[in-house]
Design a protein around this motif. Structure first.
Motif, mmCIF file in Angstrom:
data_model
loop_
_atom_site.group_PDB
_atom_site.id
_atom_site.type_symbol
_atom_site.label_atom_id
_atom_site.label_comp_id
_atom_site.label_asym_id
_atom_site.label_seq_id
_atom_site.Cartn_x
_atom_site.Cartn_y
_atom_site.Cartn_z
ATOM 1 N N ASN A 145 0.852 -1.186 0.000
ATOM 2 C CA ASN A 145 0.000 0.000 0.000
ATOM 3 C C ASN A 145 0.889 1.237 0.000
ATOM 4 O OD1 ASN A 145 -1.416 2.304 1.004
ATOM 5 N ND2 ASN A 145 -3.055 0.985 1.757
ATOM 6 N N LYS A 146 0.955 1.883 -1.168
ATOM 7 C CA LYS A 146 1.906 2.989 -1.339
ATOM 8 C C LYS A 146 1.609 4.141 -0.402
ATOM 9 C CE LYS A 146 2.709 2.440 -6.219
ATOM 10 N NZ LYS A 146 2.091 2.955 -7.463
ATOM 11 N N GLN A 147 0.340 4.438 -0.237
ATOM 12 C CA GLN A 147 -0.026 5.560 0.632
ATOM 13 C C GLN A 147 0.392 5.281 2.064
ATOM 14 O OE1 GLN A 147 -1.554 8.413 -0.503
ATOM 15 N NE2 GLN A 147 -1.466 7.641 -2.606
ATOM 16 N N LEU A 148 0.190 4.049 2.473
ATOM 17 C CA LEU A 148 0.592 3.641 3.817
ATOM 18 C C LEU A 148 2.108 3.731 3.971
ATOM 19 C CD1 LEU A 148 -0.036 2.358 6.572
ATOM 20 C CD2 LEU A 148 0.005 0.118 5.448
ATOM 21 N N GLU A 150 4.123 5.644 2.396
ATOM 22 C CA GLU A 150 4.489 7.060 2.495
ATOM 23 C C GLU A 150 4.222 7.620 3.882
ATOM 24 O OE1 GLU A 150 2.838 9.888 -0.328
ATOM 25 O OE2 GLU A 150 3.443 8.585 -1.967
ATOM 26 N N LEU A 151 3.049 7.311 4.415
ATOM 27 C CA LEU A 151 2.713 7.823 5.753
ATOM 28 C C LEU A 151 3.696 7.302 6.787
ATOM 29 C CD1 LEU A 151 -1.186 7.606 6.055
ATOM 30 C CD2 LEU A 151 0.223 9.649 5.996
ATOM 31 N N GLU B 81 -6.306 2.690 -1.261
ATOM 32 C CA GLU B 81 -5.233 2.736 -0.275
ATOM 33 C C GLU B 81 -5.426 3.862 0.732
ATOM 34 O OE1 GLU B 81 -1.746 0.920 -3.200
ATOM 35 O OE2 GLU B 81 -1.509 2.884 -2.280
ATOM 36 N N ILE B 82 -5.859 5.011 0.233
ATOM 37 C CA ILE B 82 -6.059 6.144 1.133
ATOM 38 C C ILE B 82 -7.169 5.845 2.133
ATOM 39 C CG2 ILE B 82 -6.893 8.527 1.236
ATOM 40 C CD1 ILE B 82 -5.380 8.986 -1.432
ATOM 41 N N GLN B 84 -8.023 2.930 3.214
ATOM 42 C CA GLN B 84 -7.511 1.974 4.196
ATOM 43 C C GLN B 84 -6.759 2.697 5.307
ATOM 44 O OE1 GLN B 84 -5.211 -0.779 1.811
ATOM 45 N NE2 GLN B 84 -6.903 -2.233 1.610
ATOM 46 N N CYS B 85 -5.915 3.644 4.898
ATOM 47 C CA CYS B 85 -5.162 4.415 5.897
ATOM 48 C C CYS B 85 -6.103 5.240 6.752
ATOM 49 C CB CYS B 85 -4.155 5.328 5.208
ATOM 50 S SG CYS B 85 -2.857 4.456 4.327
ATOM 51 N N LEU B 151 -0.981 13.790 10.628
ATOM 52 C CA LEU B 151 -1.031 12.714 9.633
ATOM 53 C C LEU B 151 -2.363 12.740 8.892
ATOM 54 C CD1 LEU B 151 0.511 9.556 11.328
ATOM 55 C CD2 LEU B 151 1.422 10.855 9.414
#
Lengths: 215, 215
Positions: A145-148, A150-151, B81-82, B84-85, B151
């Motif tokens: 998960n790319k967004q994850l 990054e975070l 993905e977003i 999910q975060c 975040l």
DNA sequence: ATTATATCATATGTCGACAAATTTTTAGTG
DNA sequence: CACTAAAAATTTGTCGACATATGATATAAT
């Protein structure tokens, strides 16, 4: 056919160099950072350094107070808060990794564990620190998960920085065991249990840091 | 005694203005952004605009590809993905809010719900969008975890942007009811249940967006 | 000796200019 | 008309210079 190599622009190189420097503990928390001096040291002008500073302040690694630039100085409250966020995001990471982790990544974990065992025997704190980070990185990346990712980059950076600046690479003994358990649960695709252990693991990490601060 | 007002520096003003512009949908996803043009529009030089661009790219709102600057264009995968975060972090937020929310914030939620009911009757999509965001913002801030708030700022921004650029302010009907349930659970300090409803609520939000994309 | 003031040094904020790379337009040729 | 080549325009990358604000230092006065 060889591709043309374009050098990274100066502000990106500066960003990476300065970030690495902060992470490695080359600067003291709350130490002032001066554009012109940094520019001289890097052999470039102030412009690109400024851009790098702005990026680092978005990352939370530099702070602008009254117009001074200072290296981030985490308060104890920050440490707690960061670990709460980390717990939340890394449990997501491992639950995703359960289904998405590749064979190659499982091998990387396996290698990491053998190296960790050796470093643990040798009582090499610095080495253990690197291997701990690597273990978590592999799992985070395995979430896909790319967004994850990054975070967590932001969080990881701060945790890494805290470890080098506040705690001097000490670890509680059972962390090696916990890594091994997490590895086995990933093998067995036991998501629920893996999440549970990861939660405990990170909570213990926070306890370790807090204990170190109060002494 | 009146305090002295210091004007915000140009790069910060530029950052806020451009960010707002992106959020409000004044720019198309993947549209090119040009430093000099932006500087002309804002009546400043390229320097501060550059700094703002660098900050926005750290936020993920601008992307640098081959050297040009473009407005972020979320892929469908990114949306998943977003969310999910978001689910992970907002469930943390509400579990913290259960213990940390103030009376004043509970009132803000209460007011938000009455306004939401009115906007829902009038079928005012834009208004509902703002109120939905406000509802979640109140809870996030009530967590009192600064790191988490920071975040989620990144996530919120992207969600907001996606809503304006991909989904045109549509909402599924039951979301009002879910807000009311969450409010009641906060009143009763029922953390476990509140987390559960929040999870469902956000999952439904994702479904709504995905459905809209596939049509 | 201590405080106040003036001077100087330092650091950030902002701008304009030039270089290099890329894209677009234009011109020319088959 | 299509295709290539050259020229012009556009855009980012980088630098140095100046203005302004803040902090430090030295000097003078009480």
């Amino acid at each position: 056919m060889n591709r043309i190599i374009k050098p990274e622009s100066l502000h990106l190189q500066a960003y990476n160099i300065i970030k690495k420097g902060i992470l490695e503990g080359n600067y003291q928390p709350s130490e002032r950072m001066i554009e012109a001096k940094m520019a001289d040291q890097l052999g470039i002008s102030r412009g690109p350094v400024r851009e790098a500073f702005r990026m680092l302040s978005q990352d939370g690694l530099l702070t602008y107070n009254d117009g001074f630039v200072r290296v981030y100085q985490p308060a104890v409250q920050d440490v707690v808060e960061i670990f709460q966020c980390r717990e939340s995001l890394e449990t997501l990471a491992i639950s995703l990794a359960i289904t998405n982790i590749s064979h190659e990544e499982m091998e990387q974990l396996s290698n990491n564990l053998t190296e960790t065992a050796i470093a643990s025997d040798h009582n090499s704190g610095i080495e253990l620190g690197k291997l701990d980070q690597q273990f978590h990185d592999i799992i985070i990346n395995a979430s896909k998960n790319k967004q994850l990712i990054e975070l967590l980059e932001v969080i990881r950076t701060k945790i890494h920085y805290m470890r080098n600046s506040m705690v001097n690479g000490e670890f509680y003994p059972s962390f090696v065991e916990e890594h091994e358990r997490i590895y086995r649960l990933l093998l067995e695709r036991n998501g629920a249990e893996a999440v549970k252990i990861m939660k405990v693991h990170i909570k213990k990490g926070l306890d370790g840091v807090l204990q170190h601060i109060n002494s």
